[in-house]
Design a protein around this motif. Sequence first.
Motif, PDB file in Angstrom:
ATOM      1  N   PRO A  29     -12.975  22.035  43.603  1.00 52.81           N
ATOM      2  CA  PRO A  29     -11.597  22.401  42.804  1.00 52.81           C
ATOM      3  C   PRO A  29     -10.834  23.396  43.876  1.00 52.81           C
ATOM      4  O   PRO A  29      -9.661  23.255  43.705  1.00 52.81           O
ATOM      5  N   LYS A  30     -11.585  24.240  44.534  1.00 52.94           N
ATOM      6  CA  LYS A  30     -10.875  25.160  45.215  1.00 52.94           C
ATOM      7  C   LYS A  30     -10.014  24.390  46.598  1.00 52.94           C
ATOM      8  O   LYS A  30      -8.888  24.575  46.826  1.00 52.94           O
ATOM      9  N   GLU A  31     -10.750  23.474  46.877  1.00 55.02           N
ATOM     10  CA  GLU A  31     -10.064  22.658  48.143  1.00 55.02           C
ATOM     11  C   GLU A  31      -8.838  21.792  47.418  1.00 55.02           C
ATOM     12  O   GLU A  31      -7.922  21.521  48.216  1.00 55.02           O
ATOM     13  N   LEU A  32      -9.235  21.209  46.120  1.00 56.89           N
ATOM     14  CA  LEU A  32      -8.042  20.487  45.723  1.00 56.89           C
ATOM     15  C   LEU A  32      -6.939  21.203  45.650  1.00 56.89           C
ATOM     16  O   LEU A  32      -5.670  20.916  45.784  1.00 56.89           O
ATOM     17  N   ALA A  33      -7.126  22.647  45.113  1.00 50.39           N
ATOM     18  CA  ALA A  33      -5.890  23.393  44.654  1.00 50.39           C
ATOM     19  C   ALA A  33      -5.331  23.731  46.172  1.00 50.39           C
ATOM     20  O   ALA A  33      -4.145  23.824  46.073  1.00 50.39           O
ATOM     21  N   GLU A  34      -6.090  23.959  46.942  1.00 46.72           N
ATOM     22  CA  GLU A  34      -5.246  24.246  48.576  1.00 46.72           C
ATOM     23  C   GLU A  34      -4.637  23.045  48.982  1.00 46.72           C
ATOM     24  O   GLU A  34      -3.238  23.309  49.488  1.00 46.72           O
ATOM     25  N   THR A  36      -3.435  20.552  47.252  1.00 43.82           N
ATOM     26  CA  THR A  36      -2.203  20.129  46.342  1.00 43.82           C
ATOM     27  C   THR A  36      -1.362  21.175  46.260  1.00 43.82           C
ATOM     28  O   THR A  36      -0.103  20.965  45.674  1.00 43.82           O
ATOM     29  N   GLU A  37      -1.692  22.440  46.348  1.00 42.17           N
ATOM     30  CA  GLU A  37      -0.936  23.686  46.113  1.00 42.17           C
ATOM     31  C   GLU A  37      -0.664  23.951  44.414  1.00 42.17           C
ATOM     32  O   GLU A  37       0.412  24.299  44.093  1.00 42.17           O
ATOM     33  N   TYR A  38      -1.732  23.406  43.629  1.00 40.60           N
ATOM     34  CA  TYR A  38      -1.673  23.602  42.292  1.00 40.60           C
ATOM     35  C   TYR A  38      -2.508  24.910  41.965  1.00 40.60           C
ATOM     36  O   TYR A  38      -3.521  25.009  42.768  1.00 40.60           O
ATOM     37  N   TYR A  39      -2.000  25.607  41.064  1.00 40.81           N
ATOM     38  CA  TYR A  39      -3.332  26.772  40.763  1.00 40.81           C
ATOM     39  C   TYR A  39      -4.653  26.206  40.302  1.00 40.81           C
ATOM     40  O   TYR A  39      -4.644  24.824  39.818  1.00 40.81           O
TER      41      TYR A  39
END
Length: 84
Positions: A29-34, A36-39
Amino acid sequence: MDVEEYSWVKASGYRENILLALEEKPRTPKELAERTEYYLSHVSNTLSDLNDHGLAECITPDRRKGRLWTATGKGQKIIDDLKR
């Protein structure tokens, strides 16, 4: 193509972008947040929704941190349709 699932994914930029980000390889999830620039909280909620619809799954559910998520076969078909 499952038109209902495709439509459900297209109705949310979060769902569409996170599912597309799972195409290349499993991600945390952290990689996905980084990526996509989503919280992180939005990513986690979206992954849960995608999981409920059978489009993504956690492949390391026993880990407390650093869980890896990937697109399911059904999710990959939606990804293929999104890329057309």
